[in-house]
Design an enzyme around this catalytic site. Sequence first.
Site, short mmCIF file in Angstrom:
data_model
loop_
_atom_site.label_atom_id
_atom_site.label_comp_id
_atom_site.label_asym_id
_atom_site.label_seq_id
_atom_site.Cartn_x
_atom_site.Cartn_y
_atom_site.Cartn_z
N ASP A 188 0.90 -1.03 -0.17
CA ASP A 188 0.01 0.04 0.21
C ASP A 188 1.15 1.27 -0.31
O ASP A 188 1.96 0.97 0.20
CB ASP A 188 -0.82 0.38 1.42
CG ASP A 188 -2.60 1.07 0.63
OD1 ASP A 188 -1.97 1.67 0.52
OD2 ASP A 188 -3.37 0.52 1.66
N ASP A 241 -10.74 2.18 -2.81
CA ASP A 241 -11.60 2.23 -2.02
C ASP A 241 -13.02 1.84 -2.25
O ASP A 241 -13.59 1.55 -1.21
CB ASP A 241 -10.76 2.65 -1.89
CG ASP A 241 -9.58 2.81 -0.87
OD1 ASP A 241 -8.74 1.26 -0.50
OD2 ASP A 241 -8.98 3.41 -0.04
C1 GLA Z 1 -5.94 2.40 2.36
C2 GLA Z 1 -6.26 0.97 1.31
C3 GLA Z 1 -7.43 0.16 1.94
C4 GLA Z 1 -6.80 -0.94 3.30
C5 GLA Z 1 -6.33 0.37 4.15
C6 GLA Z 1 -5.41 -0.02 5.46
O1 GLA Z 1 -6.18 2.39 2.02
O2 GLA Z 1 -6.57 1.29 0.11
O3 GLA Z 1 -7.39 -1.08 1.29
O4 GLA Z 1 -5.64 -1.39 2.80
O5 GLA Z 1 -5.14 1.03 3.61
O6 GLA Z 1 -5.64 1.24 5.96
#
Ligand code: GLA
Length: 734
Positions: free
Chosen positions: A484, A554
Amino acid sequence: MAIIFDKSTKTFYLEGKNITYAFFANRRGYLEHLYFGEKISRDHLFYTRTSIRRNAFPAMVPGEDVTKGNVDPSVGPTSYNHIPAEITFFGNGDYREPTVQVENAGGDRLCELLYYSHEILDTKPKINGMPSMDGGETLVVHLYDSISGFGADLYYTVYDDCDVIARRAVYKNGGAECVRLNRAYSFALSLPTQSYTAITLEGAWADERTPEYTPLRHGIISVDSKYASSSSINNPFMALLAKGGGENFGEAIGINLVYSSSFVLKAEGHSDGTTTILGGINDFDFSWKLDAGEEFETPEVIISYSNEGLGGMSRANHDALRNHLINKRYAKKSRPIVINNWEGTYFNFNNEKLMDIASAVAGTGIDTFVLDDGWFGKRDDDLSGLGDWVVNTKKLDGGLKTVIDHVHSLGMKFGLWFEPEMINEDSDIFRAHPDYAVGVPGRERCYTRHQFLMDVTRADVRDYIVEAVNKVIRDNEIDYIKWDFNRNATEFFSLSLDADRQKEFSHRYALGLYDLCERIVEANPGIMFEGCSGGGARFDPAILYYFPQIWTSDNTDAENRTLIQYGTSLAYPLSAMSCHVSEVPNHQTSRIASMKTRADIAHLGATGYELDTSVFTDEDKAAVKAQVKEYKAMEDLVLEGDLYRVENPHTGNHFAFMLVSKDKSHGMLTVYRRIFKANEAVYRIKAMGLDKKKKYYVPELGIILGGDTLMSVGLAPDFGPGDFSTVVYHFEEK
Ligand code: GLA
């Protein structure tokens, strides 16, 4: 596929699967662009040149003064300003956007890059420290300025299995003194008219990659990123659709920059009616010191062409990325079907909860449990812990082993979340090494999600990250990693760079990231990596080189995903898009879509699940099992098939993607209706991409129909009542 050099006219013909790209070195040595488009005969390409040019005080380079009558007899335009170019440069009468701007030791900014020699290579050289396509046949044209010694090598690669040209430039300081590159773009592409619409992909968090349509005009239209990330704001992609064209017909060109940091892509319409497309590393806040004898490599750009509209252009892009860029180990390999705990638990979990989530889906076909954020350091919320890649044994008694062993006992694999490039102020690593975070001494750093960026331009910081992440990998049995990246750069400063090199920061960030990927991703070939950036904020071809799939957004709402996945597909194949079935009401939109709709939309990518399955009923489990079985049966279409975008959800009430195998033996059509209207009129949709002469069994209808019938008469899906519904058809050759 062939690269042909005609010595008598110094002309280069690059012939790909169905395309021709041609240019020549004129009398002075300047590279004149001749043609890019559908494959045509070599005989008459000089006819593309024209002497009629609209001008205003044209400036000629010495020896090319039209008034002295010593003009190349075959051409009219002798000012660089009017010659379709392979590379543009400033100060010699060319007022178009330069591809390169060099500041010489004496302060002048001149370079006249003229043909010197060329090579044709069977093996495509890699770019030093940056991802690039493999395969194909490559032409390298060496250009240089005879006064300063500054040079440029232009690379062109053609392929016999996809209609793209890969291009890049390498700039060389062949002089005796240090120069400064204030702009170092990768390419310039000349188009003969301005009769195009540029299509770019704009966005934001949870709303990534919406197509935006801008007609070209005199002057510049551009998209860029200044974030030191490719960003969700503008994707490093631009399509050009010729006048009169559309999704399924007309000429379309796609520009995909293989780069993950600040970029720019421009289309400049000139006074004489022509256009130049150019770009690469963003020259905003960029400057690179090039010592005598040094080279500067620019990122690659993939330029696709189709005369079957935007659909054909996307298929060419998809083939190029899948065949020659995306990590070979996984590009066309069946993907893990994950259950990810993020939306199910957020930070609130313990061993029991995680094991319950995994147990609930054992036997459904879901084969990988992915533990998301919150397993390390002091991390019970997003305020702390990033950078401390040590298992939080208070939260996870016995370390990761308990959960991993349990997952394995269920016959499933284990995946783990990391955010390697980040650091929290409240972390042991920050307390020990506050300098690891990007920042300017004496100034406060900007926060995003309470976190700072690790200065990965620094070798010692990278060493720390590589060792910390690889140790977790060494100590545990991990099959999958979600990488990430949840903020953009600020401050743009590195303690390791001299004052006169600080404008190298954003590009050095990309180089640092790629080094991390080489040392973590490439060093662990058994692990499948998924990219992520607060959803899809770093969705670019360079990331795909390392991570075969990227968390698309997301936003997991099926309705919104039709929009996001539609836009993303313009540049990227479905196999690159990670798509999960998630909770309802949806956490981003509060919308409720049926489990069927959520799965049907998530099946148009690398599918998975992200919800609290520990509360699943037997009925839910049976539904998931059936969905996974259905997905597995058509996964080859996602991994290798041709995509036809049949309905655009940005312009109507429906969305439809049709996937067809390369041999046209089978296909699938997913149709989605947004809003139901009482007593609505009959809706028909025509299949695409099938073989007219073949017969196909359609299991959903229980009948065999001809490809011609399916594509000319079409189907009349019955969505039933209610909003956000899907109907899926399969086609099997009989
Ligand atoms: C980001 C990612 C999510 C999740 C969060 C965890 O927002 O896009 O899918 O992994 O971080 O903090």
